[in-house]
Design a protein around this motif. Structure first.
Motif, mmCIF file in Angstrom:
data_model
loop_
_atom_site.group_PDB
_atom_site.id
_atom_site.type_symbol
_atom_site.label_atom_id
_atom_site.label_comp_id
_atom_site.label_asym_id
_atom_site.label_seq_id
_atom_site.Cartn_x
_atom_site.Cartn_y
_atom_site.Cartn_z
ATOM 1 N N VAL A 25 0.860 -1.192 0.000
ATOM 2 C CA VAL A 25 0.000 0.000 0.000
ATOM 3 C C VAL A 25 0.898 1.244 0.000
ATOM 4 O O VAL A 25 0.650 2.211 -0.732
ATOM 5 C CB VAL A 25 -0.951 -0.001 1.230
ATOM 6 N N LEU A 26 1.949 1.205 0.821
ATOM 7 C CA LEU A 26 2.894 2.327 0.866
ATOM 8 C C LEU A 26 3.485 2.585 -0.529
ATOM 9 O O LEU A 26 3.571 3.731 -0.979
ATOM 10 C CB LEU A 26 3.992 2.019 1.882
ATOM 11 N N ALA A 27 3.850 1.506 -1.217
ATOM 12 C CA ALA A 27 4.462 1.675 -2.545
ATOM 13 C C ALA A 27 3.479 2.333 -3.513
ATOM 14 O O ALA A 27 3.865 3.207 -4.301
ATOM 15 C CB ALA A 27 4.929 0.328 -3.080
ATOM 16 N N LEU A 28 2.208 1.952 -3.424
ATOM 17 C CA LEU A 28 1.212 2.558 -4.326
ATOM 18 C C LEU A 28 0.986 4.027 -4.006
ATOM 19 O O LEU A 28 0.767 4.851 -4.890
ATOM 20 C CB LEU A 28 -0.129 1.832 -4.177
ATOM 21 N N ALA A 29 1.031 4.344 -2.710
ATOM 22 C CA ALA A 29 0.812 5.736 -2.310
ATOM 23 C C ALA A 29 2.013 6.607 -2.653
ATOM 24 O O ALA A 29 1.875 7.807 -2.875
ATOM 25 C CB ALA A 29 0.523 5.807 -0.807
ATOM 26 N N ALA A 30 3.208 5.999 -2.694
ATOM 27 C CA ALA A 30 4.421 6.811 -2.825
ATOM 28 C C ALA A 30 5.055 6.773 -4.210
ATOM 29 O O ALA A 30 5.930 7.573 -4.512
ATOM 30 C CB ALA A 30 5.456 6.337 -1.790
ATOM 31 N N MET A 31 4.606 5.855 -5.076
ATOM 32 C CA MET A 31 5.334 5.659 -6.348
ATOM 33 C C MET A 31 5.194 6.853 -7.294
ATOM 34 O O MET A 31 4.298 7.672 -7.171
ATOM 35 C CB MET A 31 4.839 4.392 -7.041
ATOM 36 N N ARG A 72 9.756 -10.201 -7.650
ATOM 37 C CA ARG A 72 10.825 -10.682 -6.772
ATOM 38 C C ARG A 72 11.494 -9.533 -6.004
ATOM 39 O O ARG A 72 11.717 -9.608 -4.793
ATOM 40 C CB ARG A 72 11.829 -11.392 -7.688
ATOM 41 N N ASP A 73 11.788 -8.439 -6.694
ATOM 42 C CA ASP A 73 12.500 -7.331 -6.049
ATOM 43 C C ASP A 73 11.641 -6.624 -5.002
ATOM 44 O O ASP A 73 12.156 -6.113 -4.008
ATOM 45 C CB ASP A 73 12.950 -6.301 -7.102
ATOM 46 N N GLU A 74 10.323 -6.598 -5.232
ATOM 47 C CA GLU A 74 9.445 -5.976 -4.230
ATOM 48 C C GLU A 74 9.433 -6.801 -2.956
ATOM 49 O O GLU A 74 9.497 -6.262 -1.854
ATOM 50 C CB GLU A 74 8.013 -5.920 -4.759
ATOM 51 N N VAL A 75 9.333 -8.121 -3.125
ATOM 52 C CA VAL A 75 9.282 -8.992 -1.953
ATOM 53 C C VAL A 75 10.584 -8.874 -1.163
ATOM 54 O O VAL A 75 10.580 -8.683 0.059
ATOM 55 C CB VAL A 75 9.058 -10.462 -2.390
ATOM 56 N N PRO A 79 4.452 8.446 -11.113
ATOM 57 C CA PRO A 79 3.482 8.054 -12.139
ATOM 58 C C PRO A 79 4.118 7.076 -13.117
ATOM 59 O O PRO A 79 5.233 7.318 -13.578
ATOM 60 C CB PRO A 79 3.157 9.367 -12.870
ATOM 61 N N PRO A 80 3.450 5.950 -13.402
ATOM 62 C CA PRO A 80 4.029 5.016 -14.383
ATOM 63 C C PRO A 80 3.945 5.605 -15.787
ATOM 64 O O PRO A 80 3.080 6.440 -16.055
ATOM 65 C CB PRO A 80 3.139 3.773 -14.262
ATOM 66 N N ALA A 81 4.835 5.151 -16.656
ATOM 67 C CA ALA A 81 4.842 5.687 -18.021
ATOM 68 C C ALA A 81 3.563 5.300 -18.763
ATOM 69 O O ALA A 81 3.063 6.046 -19.600
ATOM 70 C CB ALA A 81 6.060 5.156 -18.782
ATOM 71 N N ARG A 82 3.022 4.127 -18.465
ATOM 72 C CA ARG A 82 1.792 3.655 -19.098
ATOM 73 C C ARG A 82 0.960 2.926 -18.058
ATOM 74 O O ARG A 82 1.490 2.442 -17.054
ATOM 75 C CB ARG A 82 2.111 2.665 -20.228
ATOM 76 N N TYR A 83 -0.342 2.811 -18.316
ATOM 77 C CA TYR A 83 -1.207 2.035 -17.437
ATOM 78 C C TYR A 83 -1.066 0.565 -17.828
ATOM 79 O O TYR A 83 -1.872 0.018 -18.562
ATOM 80 C CB TYR A 83 -2.656 2.529 -17.598
ATOM 81 N N GLU A 84 0.010 -0.018 -17.363
ATOM 82 C CA GLU A 84 0.384 -1.360 -17.799
ATOM 83 C C GLU A 84 1.102 -2.063 -16.660
ATOM 84 O O GLU A 84 1.832 -1.422 -15.897
ATOM 85 C CB GLU A 84 1.362 -1.221 -18.966
ATOM 86 N N ASP A 85 0.922 -3.373 -16.570
ATOM 87 C CA ASP A 85 1.457 -4.067 -15.396
ATOM 88 C C ASP A 85 2.957 -3.866 -15.190
ATOM 89 O O ASP A 85 3.413 -3.535 -14.105
ATOM 90 C CB ASP A 85 1.089 -5.564 -15.410
ATOM 91 N N ARG A 119 4.575 -1.985 -11.950
ATOM 92 C CA ARG A 119 5.464 -2.747 -11.049
ATOM 93 C C ARG A 119 6.847 -2.111 -10.969
ATOM 94 O O ARG A 119 7.480 -2.079 -9.913
ATOM 95 C CB ARG A 119 5.589 -4.201 -11.519
ATOM 96 N N ARG A 120 7.305 -1.582 -12.075
ATOM 97 C CA ARG A 120 8.641 -0.956 -12.092
ATOM 98 C C ARG A 120 8.689 0.205 -11.092
ATOM 99 O O ARG A 120 9.645 0.368 -10.348
ATOM 100 C CB ARG A 120 8.934 -0.462 -13.507
ATOM 101 N N GLU A 121 7.621 1.009 -11.084
ATOM 102 C CA GLU A 121 7.604 2.161 -10.163
ATOM 103 C C GLU A 121 7.501 1.695 -8.714
ATOM 104 O O GLU A 121 8.110 2.284 -7.821
ATOM 105 C CB GLU A 121 6.449 3.112 -10.513
ATOM 106 N N LYS A 122 6.712 0.625 -8.481
ATOM 107 C CA LYS A 122 6.594 0.115 -7.102
ATOM 108 C C LYS A 122 7.933 -0.426 -6.611
ATOM 109 O O LYS A 122 8.317 -0.233 -5.457
ATOM 110 C CB LYS A 122 5.516 -0.973 -7.031
ATOM 111 N N ILE A 123 8.647 -1.086 -7.496
ATOM 112 C CA ILE A 123 9.962 -1.631 -7.105
ATOM 113 C C ILE A 123 10.887 -0.487 -6.687
ATOM 114 O O ILE A 123 11.593 -0.557 -5.685
ATOM 115 C CB ILE A 123 10.597 -2.427 -8.264
ATOM 116 N N LYS A 124 10.851 0.612 -7.465
ATOM 117 C CA LYS A 124 11.766 1.732 -7.161
ATOM 118 C C LYS A 124 11.497 2.291 -5.767
ATOM 119 O O LYS A 124 12.431 2.621 -5.036
ATOM 120 C CB LYS A 124 11.596 2.839 -8.212
ATOM 121 N N VAL A 125 10.213 2.387 -5.384
ATOM 122 C CA VAL A 125 9.889 2.888 -4.041
ATOM 123 C C VAL A 125 10.404 1.918 -2.991
ATOM 124 O O VAL A 125 11.045 2.317 -2.006
ATOM 125 C CB VAL A 125 8.360 3.061 -3.859
ATOM 126 N N THR A 126 10.134 0.634 -3.206
ATOM 127 C CA THR A 126 10.545 -0.369 -2.215
ATOM 128 C C THR A 126 12.061 -0.300 -2.019
ATOM 129 O O THR A 126 12.559 -0.408 -0.903
ATOM 130 C CB THR A 126 10.125 -1.787 -2.676
#
Ligand SMILES: NC(=O)c1ccc[n+]([C@@H]2O[C@H](COP(=O)([O-])OP(=O)(O)OC[C@H]3O[C@@H](n4cnc5c(N)ncnc54)[C@H](OP(=O)(O)O)[C@@H]3O)[C@@H](O)[C@H]2O)c1
Length: 511
Positions: free
Chosen positions: A260-266, A455-458, A268-274, A278-285
């Motif tokens: 949830v933190l990653a979604l709140a803090a990430m 994997r990197d998020e986990v 903007p993704p370049a596209r609305y695409e999985d 995920r790339r942006e969430k990984i960067k926050v984590t």
């Protein structure tokens, strides 16, 4: 996000006679089937050791499906159950995979959905490794290195859904990731987080990125701090034995709340695409500060509930809990995100059992205006003194909605009061409960990984919580908060140190 139709496949559920399969997976799949959302061609093969034939397995599932699915009729069940098959086998034994492979082939041929396989690990976590190794040795995974295939879109696929908990610490999560990676490509591995329902993710993304007014303020210049709360009213109930091994940090913070933190803090993704999301969430984590063991104690508060208005039994008296247990049923942690957007903004994350009320929310508190323009009127009008800061609350449970607190003038006099703009999802759009499992399984059949962890998020989330797993942080916590309260005093102190206080809404207050 790709909205491709889910492809034909055989869904192989390891742990077919278990609780998750009968209470969640089968009712969710049956619901999807009745709504015609399942692929036209699919089969389900249940695998567990209990000796049963197909008919006995279907009969065992029928009563659970009737009870837990949203709708049920004998006709619909017969049509669905025809797709359901069973193989009695010990999946931890390599020799069992001849029978499992034959079962997959038979079911696949019968329902014309052979070759693509979705494995689902709905077994105890200690079985993940042997089963993954046996799948590898069985030769059932044929897709090979997809990135060097000629046309990946047209190839049959083999994917795997892995249940939580994903490891018990960083090392075990890495071991599991390595085992998965030896057999499956990362894009074929679906680490499920049913907590992270589609609605929550999409709501947060839409709020942030479909509006102009929030995103310019969503950073260190305007946000003072962020609070993420997941509070439950109930205690551990019948899950004492499982919970006592895990505790609040493993059970909720590492697995769910850092998502949830990653979604709140990430960003903007370049596209609305999985992959972009995920790339942006990984960067926050990866930007979450990993603190030293010495720093950890000043950044967290652990608690264990004692008896109180919500429960006449303390945690230690719950069935399955070890006598003298120091497992935390409450945890509050301050995380810092060391990146350009969030440097210096604390993210306080807390979760607890037997709390004052059920509540899951993200609360962003804004900075005070740079000048207190009305403070000169303070003497004549006390309400013009220091005012509470603006606050945006995104409520996820129990009443999904968004509220914004700001200051307004009372008509006819120079008095300032806090007011709220409040948006209630159900009141505005109507709503029916959405079972998270069904859409998630469909996503895996489509190849959409947005809601599954990389994997990197986990591993990033494990790295961030590892300093907070130290047993020394839990010494003497037994009974340090009453069941039915908002947690131990130390949790208030944790925030007070940064000049903040928790948002603890009253029982009647929505947001
Ligand atoms: N239950 C939930 O609501 C829930 C929620 C979130 C996550 N999970 C996760 O889901 C997983 C399963 O949980 P559960 O509650 O369903 O557990 P469970 O009720 O104990 O079921 C475990 C299943 O595994 C089977 N099994 C055990 N050893 C096996 C083997 N060697 N080969 C094949 N099957 C074997 C058991 O059947 P036999 O004894 O017949 O072999 C049973 O069907 C766990 O990882 C849990 O953490 C569960």
């Amino acid at each position: 996000m790709r909205a491709a139709a889910p492809g034909p496949c055989v869904l192989v559920i390891f742990g077919a006679s278990g609780d998750l399969t009968r209470r969640k997976l089968i009712p969710a799949l049956y619901d999807l089937f009745q709504r015609r959302q399942m692929p036209d061609r699919f089969a389900i093969l249940g695998v567990s050791r209990s000796p049963m034939g197909n008919d006995a397995f279907r009969e065992h599932l029928r009563e659970w499906a009737a009870k837990f699915a949203h709708s049920h009729s004998d006709e619909a069940w017969r049509a669905f159950a025809d797709r359901v098959h069973y193989c009695a086998a010990d999946a931890a034994e390599p020799g069992a995979f001849a029978a499992i492979g034959a079962g997959i082939e038979r079911a696949g041929e019968r329902h014309a959905c052979a070759s693509s396989i979705l494995f689902y690990l709905a077994v105890a976590p200690q079985l993940y490794l042997p089963i993954i190794d046996n799948i590898a040795a069985s030769g059932l995974v044929t897709e090979g290195k997809r990135w060097c295939s000629i046309n990946t879109e047209t190839l049959p696929w083999q994917r795997i859904i892995v249940e939580k908990p994903f490891g018990v610490d960083l090392e075990s999560a890495r071991t599991l990731n390595r085992a998965l990676g030896r057999t499956f490509e990362e894009e074929s591995i679906y680490r499920i987080d049913h907590y992270l329902g589609k609605e929550l993710v999409q709501n947060l993304l839409v709020l942030r990125f479909a509006n102009t007014i929030f995103e310019p303020l969503w950073n260190r210049r305007y946000i003072d701090h962020v609070q993420i709360t997941a509070a439950e009213e109930v205690g551990v109930e019948s899950r004492g034995a499982f919970y006592d091994e895990a505790g609040a940090v493993r059970d909720m913070i590492q697995s769910h709340l850092l998502q949830v933190l990653a979604l709140a803090a990430m960003e903007p993704p370049a596209r609305y695409e999985d992959t972009a999301i995920r790339r942006e969430k990984i960067k926050v984590t990866e930007a979450i500060r990993v603190v030293s063991p010495q720093e950890a104690s000043a950044r967290c508060a652990m608690g264990q509930y004692g008896a109180g208005p919500r429960s006449d039994k303390s945690y230690r008296e719950a069935r399955g809990v070890a006598p003298g247990s120091e497992t935390e049923t409450f945890a509050a942690i301050r995380f810092d995100i060391d990146n350009w957007r969030w440097s210096g903004v604390p993210f306080f994350v807390r979760t607890g059992k037997a709390m004052a009320r059920k509540l899951t929310e993200v609360a962003l508190t804004f900075r005070q205006p740079p000048i207190e323009l009305f403070s000169t009127l303070r003497e004549a009008h006390p309400s013009c003194g220091s005012r509470p800061p603006n606050r945006l609350i995104i409520n996820i449970q129990p009443e999904e909605g968004i509220s914004l607190r700001f200051e307004g003038k009372v008509p006819g006099e120079m008095r300032i009061e806090s007011v709220k703009l409040d948006f209630d999802y159900v009141a505005r759009f109507g709503g029916e409960p959405i079972e998270a499992y069904g859409p998630l399984i469909l996503d895996a059949m489509r190849g959409d990984q947005t809601l599954f962890k990389h994997r990197d998020e986990v591993e990033g989330a494990w790295s961030a919580v590892m300093p907070f797993l130290d047993p020394a942080l839990r010494r003497g916590i037994a009974g340090n908060y009453r069941a039915g309260s908002w947690g131990p005093r130390e949790s208030e102190i944790l925030l007070a140190r940064s000049g903040c206080s928790w948002h603890n809404p009253g029982i009647e207050e929505t947001r």
